[in-house]
Design an enzyme around this catalytic site. Structure first.
Site, PDB file in Angstrom:
ATOM      1  N   ASP A 103      17.072  39.372 -55.750  1.00 19.24           N
ATOM      2  CA  ASP A 103      17.929  39.977 -54.722  1.00 19.24           C
ATOM      3  C   ASP A 103      17.511  41.418 -54.434  1.00 19.24           C
ATOM      4  O   ASP A 103      17.537  41.866 -53.298  1.00 19.24           O
ATOM      5  CB  ASP A 103      19.395  39.940 -55.163  1.00 19.24           C
ATOM      6  CG  ASP A 103      19.957  38.526 -55.054  1.00 19.24           C
ATOM      7  OD1 ASP A 103      19.354  37.719 -54.307  1.00 19.24           O
ATOM      8  OD2 ASP A 103      20.959  38.232 -55.721  1.00 19.24           O
ATOM      9  N   CYS A 104      17.127  42.139 -55.474  1.00 17.67           N
ATOM     10  CA  CYS A 104      16.767  43.550 -55.267  1.00 17.67           C
ATOM     11  C   CYS A 104      15.275  43.758 -54.976  1.00 17.67           C
ATOM     12  O   CYS A 104      14.876  44.794 -54.464  1.00 17.67           O
ATOM     13  CB  CYS A 104      17.219  44.395 -56.449  1.00 17.67           C
ATOM     14  SG  CYS A 104      16.810  43.701 -58.048  1.00 17.67           S
TER      15      CYS A 104
END
Lengths: 135, 402
Positions: B139-140
């Site tokens: 996600d990051c």
């Protein structure tokens, strides 16, 4: 008297001719084969040490040039890239011709290309890739 | 009278320091005696320039947009795999790494024309290098693929970090078999046809400080043409070995882990290296200053080639099979004479370590110190001596039963 090491490049069409025989018979030159190889359908390469009278040698070379053999002094075959050489001396014991000599005081390695028989062992052995083959 | 590093640094700052190379100190001691030499000379500079396989560099390449996390993924620089098991954009280039499609020794002897050592040389030379990376995406750090040129001047940190360099003495390699063999000590002719060694002898850093009395953690050094530091004992460090009366070991003993800013270094002193039939490595230039604090340290630093001994080892059978035993003991004066005698046979010698380059490094370091550009550092801790019981073990293999 003259004694020289030369590289002979034969085009395909000369493969059937007894060229070395002619050098002996017609020009009275002594020969010693240092290296020979043939790339089928392409060319042949012969490294010779030739000795004889200056005039005979000159005429022999003229004969070779006229029939289409390309001549090259042997020392042009293996060259040292002096910027890459670190003077370590790994090449010294593996050279069969004794062409590398360590200068005792500075410990620099001198390459005597007149002794080189262009076998190429130093090219693979040099860790820094300083020895190069040039044709 | 004993001196301190602090006093020597004061002299460096005032331009009054007296520096000699580890070669020059031999003559000074012979002419002036130990007592005078120890008083008059403040620093002895050493040098070495040889292939050192346990070498590498880490880079922080900076974050791409969108971001990618190389950790847990794969990355290649000029097709050579680099280690990614750190955070998002740190990679480590090891000197012996090879491209996945390098034929290695499939056609023997392998050529090994380009590997991690060559990547490091090209990086230091300021060349653009091709980075290709794949990752799994989070996600990051959503990105899964990155292909870009990188250059040393654009990356954040570029740090040379070598876990084992500057070996204190090394074996002389010979070949008792009847075929030519290809080793990390170079090609060796059959039937004792040649002998290769790898040490600068009387110029070699740890042979001039045999008991590690001045070289320790935090010692500032010449590293790859820039300044670096000794950061730990080298891997396989072994102070507990047989030594001569002058304190020098007659087998491989100590070694150093070194670190320095790659951006300051020069390709002349970090050279990508090929050992035919063996692999790639990095030839590293290292120079270490020895502060002449007292007569004892001066005596160690004045050691000569004919007082430094090492063992002749067969690399066709004894070394690969881990069999102990030496074919004979020789000194560096014998080795540098061009031939040694083993089992009654004259054997021509070759060196992997460049003595002329070692001389050059010792002289560069000498100039840096004399000009005031290089101050000596006080070690923050010392390397373990034999009294600590520190030693080098072989692997205790324990078969895994399924």
């Amino acid at each position: 008297m003259i004694s020289k090491r030369i590289v002979l490049h034969f085009p395909h069409r000369l493969a059937g001719q007894p060229i070395v025989y002619r050098l002996v018979k017609d020009y009275d030159l002594e020969f010693n084969i240092l290296k020979a190889y043939i790339i089928p359908e392409e060319e042949g390469l012969l490294v010779l040490e030739l000795s004889g009278e200056d005039k005979d040698y000159e005429q022999g070379m003229q004969y070779l040039t006229e029939i289409g053999v390309k001549l090259q002094p042997l020392s042009q075959d293996i060259v040292r890239n002096d910027r890459r050489c670190s003077h370590c001396s790994v090449c010294v014991p593996v050279c069969p011709a004794g062409a590398f000599v360590v200068e005792p005081l500075t410990r620099e390695v001198h390459f005597h290309d007149d002794k080189c028989i262009a076998c190429g062992i130093c090219v693979g052995a040099c860790p820094l890739g300083a020895m190069e083959v040039r044709f | 009278m004993a001196k301190t590093i602090k006093q020597i640094n004061e002299k460096i700052k005032k331009g009054e320091v007296v520096v000699a190379t580890a070669e020059e100190i031999i003559d000074i001691v012979e002419k002036r005696g130990i007592k005078n030499a120890a008083q008059e000379v403040d620093v002895v500079t050493t040098g070495t320039f040889g292939p050192m396989c346990s070498s590498g560099a880490y880079l922080n390449i900076g974050h791409a947009t969108p971001k990618i996390k190389l950790g847990g993924g794969r990355a290649y620089v000029n097709d050579v795999p680099v280690y990614t098991g750190f955070a998002a954009v740190d990679v480590y280039i090891g000197a012996t790494a090879l491209a996945d499609d390098d034929p290695r020794n499939k056609v023997f002897p392998g050529e090994f024309k380009y590997g991690g050592g060559h990547v490091i040389e090209d990086l230091v030379a300021g060349k653009d290098l091709r980075l290709v990376a794949t990752a799994y995406g989070t996600d990051c750090y959503p990105r899964k693929r990155l292909e870009t040129w990188i250059n040393i001047k654009d990356v954040n940190e570029a740090v040379l970090f070598n876990p084992r360099n500057s070996y204190q003495n090394y074996n002389v390699a010979v070949n008792l078999s009847d075929r030519f063999i290809y080793t990390y000590m170079g090609g060796l002719k059959p039937n004792l046809g040649s002998a290769n060694y790898c040490s600068a002898g009387q110029l070699s850093p740890l042979l001039n400080d045999p008991y590690y009395k001045t070289i320790g953690l935090g010692t500032r050094i010449f590293l790859g043409g820039g300044m670096g530091y000794v950061v730990w004992q080298g891997t396989q460090f072994n102070p507990s070995v047989p030594r001569k009366e002058n304190g020098t070991p007659c087998v491989p003993a100590g070694a150093l882990a070194v670190l320095g800013d790659l951006k300051q270094m020069e390709p002349e002193w970090l050279v990508g290296t090929t050992m035919q039939g063996y692999g790639t490595t990095l030839t590293v230039g290292i120079g270490i200053p020895i502060p002449i604090l007292n007569e004892e340290i001066c005596r160690y630093a004045a050691v000569k080639d004919d007082e430094l001994w090492t063992q002749v080892v067969d690399y066709s059978e004894a070394y690969p099979q881990g069999k102990k035993g030496s074919l004979g003991e020789v000194n560096y004066a014998h080795l540098k004479s061009g031939k040694i005698t083993i089992q009654g046979k004259d054997v021509p010698t070759g060196s992997l370590s460049s003595y002329p380059k070692a001389v050059q490094i010792a002289n560069i370091l000498k100039e840096w110190i004399k000009k005031g550009d290089f101050l000596l550092s006080e070690p923050v801790a010392y390397l373990p001596g034999a009294e600590t019981g520190y030693t080098f073990r072989s692997l205790k293999e324990r078969p895994i039963e399924n």
